[in-house]
Design a protein around this motif. Structure first.
Motif, mmCIF file in Angstrom:
data_model
loop_
_atom_site.group_PDB
_atom_site.id
_atom_site.type_symbol
_atom_site.label_atom_id
_atom_site.label_comp_id
_atom_site.label_asym_id
_atom_site.label_seq_id
_atom_site.Cartn_x
_atom_site.Cartn_y
_atom_site.Cartn_z
ATOM 1 N N TYR A 244 0.846 -1.335 0.041
ATOM 2 C CA TYR A 244 -0.103 0.017 0.156
ATOM 3 C C TYR A 244 1.019 1.221 -0.079
ATOM 4 C CZ TYR A 244 -3.955 -2.904 0.959
ATOM 5 O OH TYR A 244 -5.213 -3.734 1.101
ATOM 6 N N LEU A 264 -10.027 8.995 1.396
ATOM 7 C CA LEU A 264 -9.257 7.744 1.220
ATOM 8 C C LEU A 264 -10.078 6.515 0.760
ATOM 9 C CD1 LEU A 264 -6.240 8.004 3.466
ATOM 10 C CD2 LEU A 264 -6.339 8.776 1.297
ATOM 11 N N ALA A 273 -4.331 4.870 -6.619
ATOM 12 C CA ALA A 273 -3.221 4.152 -5.945
ATOM 13 C C ALA A 273 -2.939 2.883 -6.794
ATOM 14 C CB ALA A 273 -3.716 3.881 -4.642
ATOM 15 N N PHE A 281 -4.556 3.288 -0.520
ATOM 16 C CA PHE A 281 -3.868 3.708 0.521
ATOM 17 C C PHE A 281 -4.013 3.352 2.010
ATOM 18 C CE2 PHE A 281 -4.629 6.741 -2.593
ATOM 19 C CZ PHE A 281 -3.337 7.673 -2.853
ATOM 20 N N ILE A 378 -3.211 13.464 -1.273
ATOM 21 C CA ILE A 378 -3.526 12.432 -2.130
ATOM 22 C C ILE A 378 -2.313 12.350 -3.363
ATOM 23 C CG2 ILE A 378 -4.691 10.957 -3.698
ATOM 24 C CD1 ILE A 378 -7.148 11.864 -1.884
#
Ligand code: SF4
Ligand code: FE2
Length: 625
Positions: A244, A264, A273, A281, A378
């Motif tokens: 992650y 998130l 991600a 995340f 982010i």
């Protein structure tokens, strides 16, 4: 790493730190072994240009004539005022965040918590958002009152018999910010010279710190972040998953992250991600804000990795190489993190300018721009992940910590767990199965025997004596990482407590989370006292901050003393140069608030002392011994 290193109660942590080349608090403790004797005793004064003056038998007064009592009193009051200021900053921001939720019809995670608090404060409103605003305003209005105008909520949230006592003593606090302000004024050059008057100011500061900075912060956070839920969770370095994008959060102001945490979870954010090769995340908990997230982890399972460790574990957490970004918003973000972050290319961001880090990017937390800020955070995390993962070696000690640790305990759900009544616990105490209660709170430091050593040893000694332990603060991080909240810990308890743990399926140490949760422990204590119809100093309950660290802990300690509790510390505050101040805190206070300070660096004899106090209280209450 061949350097000498400080010890930890957490052996795996110690060996991990030793296996790395980074300079950490474990190493610096060795190079800082030589302490300044004057500083240690609190008898160095550098308030004016005649100084620094240092008190010795041959020079018992400073140039201005201040003696050791005055100098120690001033230094101590300054420290307590600073500590109080930190917590008042936290509750002020928390209340402002709640007000913003009300004004913008934002996320109310627990309406139950909102109604509970509004009822406690005597606030009514038809609409839930209006209720948020009114609650926030009630808190803020009190914080901003002048010093000689008493805060109104003290009477509503303080325990009746205590409030009477505080009135009788004339220590009911005025506006919390003004109390801090005048604490600083009082302790400046050639103003106050009366150490007892300054200690009484410390008690007022303790009350405002405790009831507002601690208790109210929790209750407001419950509204915005969700009520704690008792559950099992993994703890320690094993929670970190390199697959992650890992964001370590440090600090104390959890509601700062309300919007970010929700963001998130969103599918499109997870996709971002995935696009760079990660699974999503994860927030890695460290210090108190991590404890607060762990406490409420039930609501954030998708994005919360778990709690990795306490303040002095944070450098080691970073050394794993698996952290991609640090977002900090308050203290316990130690400066030692900075060079490690630089070397491992970890982006640092801070969200509160009171805790601006020199190599961090500061983002002003404009409450009207949460969306923009979340997106920025982010993007920075994505960038950092992309830039560093190919270049940095990752080494996570997956055998560190425990797969199951009981967390999420609060004053509300503990009572519910017991059948919506304190009776079962009171009965167990009354019939002697549980001898008493010890609140093990506060920080972790490196000097009371080593990292978490005193905290862990004292806790083991207490549970062995059938004293149940409730914990809050970074001490909790140390206790959970050595397994004292995990299945099997009951084997370390005395026969009676062990049986209770087995029957209720609980560990002998209950995890209330961050230092802020000392406020939750105060509610447990007052509800137990109210159930028995007694005042707090009569309860078979003791308080210990074995490895207290900061000025904030001293303000918490002043709260404990105002509550009339015995307060153990493994190391004394910097007061021992004054006979008078030391005597008042360790003896004289017993006749004032009922509380007193016990200094004892030895865990075993401390446990004996605390047990003796508990037995004495049991006898006075006519309970079976
Ligand atoms: Fe010395 Fe008094 Fe100045 Fe302090 S205030 S430095 S004791 S002269
Ligand atoms: Fe804390």
């Amino acid at each position: 790493n061949s350097c000498k290193m400080c010890k930890s109660a957490d052996e795996r942590l110690e060996s991990f730190v030793a296996s790395k080349e980074f300079d950490t608090a474990f190493h610096r403790t060795e190079t800082q072994k030589q302490k300044c004797g004057f500083g240690l005793q609190g008898v160095c004064c550098r308030l004016c240009s005649n100084g620094p003056c240092r008190i010795t038998p041959k020079s018992p007064k400073g140039i201005c004539g201040a003696d050791a009592d005055t100098i120690v009193g001033r230094n101590f009051l300054r420290a307590v005022a600073s500590g109080s200021a930190c917590y008042i900053h936290v509750v002020e921001n928390t209340a402002l965040n709640l007000k913003h939720v009300g004004e913008t019809k934002g996320i109310i995670k627990s309406e139950k918590a909102l109604n509970h608090l509004a009822k406690k404060l005597g606030i009514e409103a038809d609409d839930k958002y209006e209720k948020c605003i009114k609650v926030a305003d009630a808190v803020l209005n009190d914080l901003y009152k002048p010093r000689f105008t008493k805060m109104e909520l003290v009477e509503k949230i303080g325990y009746g018999p205590r409030v009477e006592k505080w009135k009788e003593l004339g220590i009911m606090p005025g506006g919390a910010k003004s109390e801090v302000f005048d604490g600083v004024v009082k302790s400046s050059t050639n103003l106050n010279s009366d150490p007892v008057d300054m200690l009484m100011s410390c008690l007022s500061l303790g009350i405002s710190t405790g009831l507002y900075g601690l208790t109210l912060t929790n209750l407001i956070n419950d509204i915005m972040l969700g009520d704690p839920v008792i559950r099992m969770a993994p703890v320690g370095f094993r929670v970190i998953d390199e697959d992650y994008i890992n964001i370590m959060i440090t600090g104390h102001q959890h509601s700062t992250f309300t919007s970010f945490q929700e963001k998130l979870k969103e599918e499109e954010v997870v996709e971002l991600a995935k696009a760079v090769g990660a699974k999503g995340f994860r927030l890695v908990g460290c210090t108190c804000v991590g404890q607060d997230l762990q406490l409420r982890g039930e609501h954030y399972q998708e994005i919360f990795a778990g709690h990795a460790g306490n303040n002095f574990t944070s450098e080691a957490v970073l050394s794993t190489g698996a952290i991609d970004m640090i977002v900090s918003e308050f203290n316990c973000t130690i400066p030692g993190l900075e060079p490690i972050a630089d070397e491992l290319k970890v982006k640092m961001i801070c969200l509160d300018d009171v805790a601006k880090k020199k190599n961090a990017e500061y983002i002003y937390l404009d409450r009207n721009k949460y969306d923009e800020i979340d997106r920025k955070l982010i993007n920075e995390a994505l960038e950092s992940y992309k830039n560093r993962r190919n270049e940095v070696k990752i080494d996570i000690p997956k055998d560190h910590g425990f797969e199951q640790s009981l967390t999420g305990v609060s004053e509300k759900n503990l009572k519910e767990f017991l059948g919506d009544s304190w009776k079962p616990l009171v009965d167990l105490i009354a019939n002697g199965t549980i001898k008493g209660v010890a609140a093990i709170v506060g920080c972790s430091n490196m000097t009371a025997g080593g990292h978490d050593i005193n905290t862990v040893e004292l806790t083991k000694e207490l549970i062995k004596r059938d004293i149940i332990v409730l914990s809050a603060g970074c001490s909790t991080g140390g206790l959970e990482n050595v397994g004292l909240m995990s299945p099997g810990a009951e084997e370390l308890a005395g026969e009676n407590l062990k049986a209770v743990c087995k029957q209720l399926n609980i560990p002998p140490v209950l995890n209330f989370g961050p230092c802020l949760a000392i406020g939750r422990l105060e509610i447990v204590a007052t509800e137990l006292a109210a159930y028995l119809g007694i005042d707090l100093p009569q309860l078979p309950l003791v308080l210990s901050a074995p490895q207290w660290l900061e000025e904030q802990a001293l303000a918490d300690g002043a709260f404990g003393l105002a509550l009339g509790l015995p307060l153990h510390l493994a190391l004394p505050p910097f007061i021992t140069g004054s006979k008078l101040v030391t005597e008042v805190l360790t003896e004289g206070l017993k006749d004032i608030t009922g509380g007193h300070v016990i200094v004892n660096p030895d865990p075993k004899s401390t446990a004996d002392q605390l047990e003796e106090i508990i037995i004495d209280r049991r006898v006075k209450l006519g309970l079976k011994d």
